[in-house]
Design a protein around this motif. Structure first.
Motif, PDB file in Angstrom:
ATOM      1  N   LEU A  51       0.832  -1.205   0.000  1.00 55.90           N
ATOM      2  CA  LEU A  51       0.000   0.000   0.000  1.00 55.90           C
ATOM      3  C   LEU A  51       0.868   1.257   0.000  1.00 55.90           C
ATOM      4  O   LEU A  51       0.562   2.237  -0.693  1.00 55.90           O
ATOM      5  N   LEU A  52       1.955   1.230   0.756  1.00 51.11           N
ATOM      6  CA  LEU A  52       2.864   2.382   0.788  1.00 51.11           C
ATOM      7  C   LEU A  52       3.529   2.596  -0.570  1.00 51.11           C
ATOM      8  O   LEU A  52       3.710   3.741  -1.010  1.00 51.11           O
ATOM      9  N   LEU A  53       3.903   1.508  -1.242  1.00 48.65           N
ATOM     10  CA  LEU A  53       4.529   1.632  -2.561  1.00 48.65           C
ATOM     11  C   LEU A  53       3.541   2.211  -3.580  1.00 48.65           C
ATOM     12  O   LEU A  53       3.907   3.055  -4.404  1.00 48.65           O
ATOM     13  N   LEU A  54       2.290   1.768  -3.517  1.00 49.60           N
ATOM     14  CA  LEU A  54       1.270   2.324  -4.407  1.00 49.60           C
ATOM     15  C   LEU A  54       1.061   3.809  -4.126  1.00 49.60           C
ATOM     16  O   LEU A  54       0.920   4.626  -5.048  1.00 49.60           O
ATOM     17  N   TYR A  55       1.059   4.166  -2.849  1.00 42.06           N
ATOM     18  CA  TYR A  55       0.943   5.575  -2.464  1.00 42.06           C
ATOM     19  C   TYR A  55       2.151   6.359  -2.982  1.00 42.06           C
ATOM     20  O   TYR A  55       2.010   7.482  -3.488  1.00 42.06           O
ATOM     21  N   GLY A  56       3.337   5.754  -2.860  1.00 44.76           N
ATOM     22  CA  GLY A  56       4.549   6.410  -3.342  1.00 44.76           C
ATOM     23  C   GLY A  56       4.521   6.643  -4.844  1.00 44.76           C
ATOM     24  O   GLY A  56       4.947   7.701  -5.328  1.00 44.76           O
ATOM     25  N   ILE A  57       4.010   5.675  -5.610  1.00 45.07           N
ATOM     26  CA  ILE A  57       3.912   5.834  -7.064  1.00 45.07           C
ATOM     27  C   ILE A  57       2.976   6.982  -7.404  1.00 45.07           C
ATOM     28  O   ILE A  57       3.270   7.816  -8.278  1.00 45.07           O
ATOM     29  N   ARG A  58       1.842   7.054  -6.701  1.00 43.12           N
ATOM     30  CA  ARG A  58       0.885   8.132  -6.972  1.00 43.12           C
ATOM     31  C   ARG A  58       1.478   9.491  -6.637  1.00 43.12           C
ATOM     32  O   ARG A  58       1.334  10.451  -7.396  1.00 43.12           O
ATOM     33  N   ARG A  59       2.166   9.588  -5.503  1.00 41.63           N
ATOM     34  CA  ARG A  59       2.781  10.859  -5.105  1.00 41.63           C
ATOM     35  C   ARG A  59       3.899  11.258  -6.067  1.00 41.63           C
ATOM     36  O   ARG A  59       4.069  12.439  -6.389  1.00 41.63           O
ATOM     37  N   ALA A  60       4.651  10.271  -6.522  1.00 46.60           N
ATOM     38  CA  ALA A  60       5.781  10.562  -7.405  1.00 46.60           C
ATOM     39  C   ALA A  60       5.328  11.055  -8.782  1.00 46.60           C
ATOM     40  O   ALA A  60       6.087  11.729  -9.481  1.00 46.60           O
ATOM     41  N   ASN A  61       4.109  10.726  -9.187  1.00 42.70           N
ATOM     42  CA  ASN A  61       3.604  11.108 -10.505  1.00 42.70           C
ATOM     43  C   ASN A  61       3.011  12.518 -10.547  1.00 42.70           C
ATOM     44  O   ASN A  61       2.541  12.960 -11.597  1.00 42.70           O
ATOM     45  N   ARG A  62       3.046  13.232  -9.431  1.00 39.09           N
ATOM     46  CA  ARG A  62       2.527  14.597  -9.426  1.00 39.09           C
ATOM     47  C   ARG A  62       3.379  15.494 -10.329  1.00 39.09           C
ATOM     48  O   ARG A  62       4.605  15.324 -10.402  1.00 39.09           O
ATOM     49  N   PRO A  63       2.771  16.462 -11.008  1.00 40.99           N
ATOM     50  CA  PRO A  63       3.534  17.345 -11.891  1.00 40.99           C
ATOM     51  C   PRO A  63       4.425  18.294 -11.101  1.00 40.99           C
ATOM     52  O   PRO A  63       4.173  18.578  -9.919  1.00 40.99           O
ATOM     53  N   ALA A  64       5.452  18.786 -11.756  1.00 44.78           N
ATOM     54  CA  ALA A  64       6.367  19.747 -11.128  1.00 44.78           C
ATOM     55  C   ALA A  64       5.629  21.040 -10.804  1.00 44.78           C
ATOM     56  O   ALA A  64       4.670  21.416 -11.486  1.00 44.78           O
ATOM     57  N   ASP A  65       6.087  21.715  -9.759  1.00 47.07           N
ATOM     58  CA  ASP A  65       5.523  23.016  -9.410  1.00 47.07           C
ATOM     59  C   ASP A  65       6.656  23.935  -8.965  1.00 47.07           C
ATOM     60  O   ASP A  65       7.840  23.566  -9.046  1.00 47.07           O
ATOM     61  N   SER A  66       6.306  25.127  -8.483  1.00 43.09           N
ATOM     62  CA  SER A  66       7.328  26.108  -8.124  1.00 43.09           C
ATOM     63  C   SER A  66       8.189  25.645  -6.951  1.00 43.09           C
ATOM     64  O   SER A  66       9.367  25.992  -6.849  1.00 43.09           O
ATOM     65  N   ASN A  67       7.602  24.862  -6.043  1.00 45.04           N
ATOM     66  CA  ASN A  67       8.365  24.367  -4.895  1.00 45.04           C
ATOM     67  C   ASN A  67       9.248  23.179  -5.252  1.00 45.04           C
ATOM     68  O   ASN A  67      10.287  22.967  -4.619  1.00 45.04           O
ATOM     69  N   HIS A  68       8.825  22.397  -6.233  1.00 43.82           N
ATOM     70  CA  HIS A  68       9.591  21.231  -6.681  1.00 43.82           C
ATOM     71  C   HIS A  68       9.689  21.277  -8.206  1.00 43.82           C
ATOM     72  O   HIS A  68       8.961  20.571  -8.915  1.00 43.82           O
ATOM     73  N   PRO A  69      10.572  22.145  -8.723  1.00 39.69           N
ATOM     74  CA  PRO A  69      10.645  22.353 -10.176  1.00 39.69           C
ATOM     75  C   PRO A  69      11.052  21.118 -10.969  1.00 39.69           C
ATOM     76  O   PRO A  69      10.798  21.055 -12.174  1.00 39.69           O
ATOM     77  N   PHE A  70      11.688  20.151 -10.315  1.00 36.50           N
ATOM     78  CA  PHE A  70      12.075  18.924 -11.007  1.00 36.50           C
ATOM     79  C   PHE A  70      11.091  17.788 -10.754  1.00 36.50           C
ATOM     80  O   PHE A  70      11.365  16.637 -11.075  1.00 36.50           O
ATOM     81  N   GLY A  71       9.957  18.108 -10.172  1.00 33.58           N
ATOM     82  CA  GLY A  71       8.941  17.096  -9.947  1.00 33.58           C
ATOM     83  C   GLY A  71       9.120  16.357  -8.627  1.00 33.58           C
ATOM     84  O   GLY A  71       9.973  16.691  -7.808  1.00 33.58           O
ATOM     85  N   TYR A  72       8.307  15.320  -8.442  1.00 36.82           N
ATOM     86  CA  TYR A  72       8.261  14.578  -7.188  1.00 36.82           C
ATOM     87  C   TYR A  72       8.707  13.130  -7.351  1.00 36.82           C
ATOM     88  O   TYR A  72       8.423  12.291  -6.501  1.00 36.82           O
ATOM     89  N   GLY A  73       9.400  12.825  -8.448  1.00 34.12           N
ATOM     90  CA  GLY A  73       9.759  11.442  -8.738  1.00 34.12           C
ATOM     91  C   GLY A  73      10.536  10.758  -7.631  1.00 34.12           C
ATOM     92  O   GLY A  73      10.344   9.568  -7.356  1.00 34.12           O
ATOM     93  N   MET A  74      11.421  11.519  -6.943  1.00 39.06           N
ATOM     94  CA  MET A  74      12.271  10.902  -5.924  1.00 39.06           C
ATOM     95  C   MET A  74      11.500  10.559  -4.650  1.00 39.06           C
ATOM     96  O   MET A  74      12.038   9.895  -3.765  1.00 39.06           O
ATOM     97  N   GLU A  75      10.230  10.993  -4.551  1.00 40.75           N
ATOM     98  CA  GLU A  75       9.437  10.645  -3.377  1.00 40.75           C
ATOM     99  C   GLU A  75       9.215   9.135  -3.304  1.00 40.75           C
ATOM    100  O   GLU A  75       9.060   8.566  -2.218  1.00 40.75           O
TER     101      GLU A  75
END
Length: 315
Positions: A51-75
């Motif tokens: 369940l945590l890995l599935l949550y991590g995949i969903r969080r990592a797929n969020r688009p980049a924004d001003s706070n995280h210009p390179f995206g959230y992939g490393m989450e």
């Protein structure tokens, strides 16, 4: 490996572990087997990890924004590290605790045949989940040797599930031996020893996952073949004297950041340099689709060396 393939592996493991956990808890409650209860805890931890890995995949797929210009992939790498901690603290810790208690106060197992049936069913469920994970990992690794592929892999979801399922298969065999030793030989302490061994197996898996996750969290570069392709593209162009430096870092399993310092031939106009950089970026992305972000710096070799020396001097 695509996110869809990763989810397929995780869903298969989640369904299998959930069914197994229910069966093990029922069997452990009926028989009082320490090894069976340890295995039940193991399956619950594995289900939570999926369940945590599935949550991590969903969080990592969020688009980049001003706070995280390179995206959230490393989450995704962060949640994989959390999984390693949970395996060590909850799975291994409780299994070792239950095992030590049972070794100190050994008791006979009630209705041992219930354990045998549940262990046999669990082996079937785990074998199916393990086979799915192994096949998907084989598609990803190609001809690369297994352990080398694990070290090179930048997608922690698949090798995490593969590690967990392998540990589960080993744990089931150990639990079977512990129950059989208590039942047939009358060595009731064997059940507790089996629980301790299961805990040690889980601790080993947790340490391996933590090591792999640590490397990804602090920033791992692309593999040598990817870097070699980039260098060949750059130095194979007549407008380039040489590539001063080619730096890469994984921002996610399928997203690489590239920063290159290039020494262009003398006499090129600014327009020529700009055109060359645009061509390089297009060709690199075509040859290596996982390279999503590219920063190319035009710099002479001597200028690059001066910068490098100043950086070393400031350290």
């Amino acid at each position: 490996m695509s996110a869809h393939q990763s989810r397929k592996v995780i869903y298969a493991a989640l369904v299998g572990n959930s069914l197994i956990a229910v069966c093990k808890f029922i069997a452990g409650g009926i028989t009082g087997s320490s090894a069976m209860l340890s295995e039940a805890i193991h399956s619950v931890v594995d289900s939570g990890n999926q369940l945590l890995l599935l949550y991590g995949i969903r969080r990592a797929n969020r688009p980049a924004d001003s706070n995280h210009p390179f995206g959230y992939g490393m989450e995704l790498y962060f949640w994989t590290f959390v999984v390693a901690i949970l395996i060590f603290a909850v799975g291994a810790g409780l299994s070792l605790y239950k095992g030590v208690i049972h070794v100190m106060h050994p008791e006979p197992i009630n209705s041992p045949y219930v354990n045998y049936v549940v262990l046999a069913l669990s082996m079937i469920f785990e074998a199916v989940a393990w086979t799915i994970a192994y096949r998907e990992f084989n598609k990803m690794r190609g001809d690369t040797p297994l352990f080398q592929a694990i070290r090179r892999s930048k997608d922690p979801t698949v090798f995490t599930v593969l590690f967990e399922d392998t540990a589960a298969m080993i744990g089931l065999v150990v639990a079977f031996l512990g129950v059989a030793g208590s039942h047939y030989l009358g060595w009731h302490v064997m059940d507790g020893i089996a629980s301790i061994v299961i805990g040690l197996v889980l601790a080993s898996v947790a340490i391996l996952l933590a090591i792999e996750s640590k490397g990804l969290l602090i920033g791992e570069g692309a593999d040598r073949r990817t870097v070699a392709v980039v260098r060949d593209i750059l130095i194979g162009d007549t407008r380039i004297k040489g590539a001063n430096e080619v730096l890469t870092m994984h921002l996610g399993p399928n997203e690489i950041l590239l920063n290159a310092s290039i020494d262009f031939q003398d006499g090129l106009s600014a327009e020529d340099v700009e055109a060359a950089i645009s061509e390089f970026e297009a060709k690199i992305k075509r040859e290596v689709p996982s390279i999503r972000r590219i920063f190319i710096e035009a710099q002479s070799w001597s200028g690059h060396q001066t910068d490098a020396q100043s950086i070393r001097g400031s350290d």
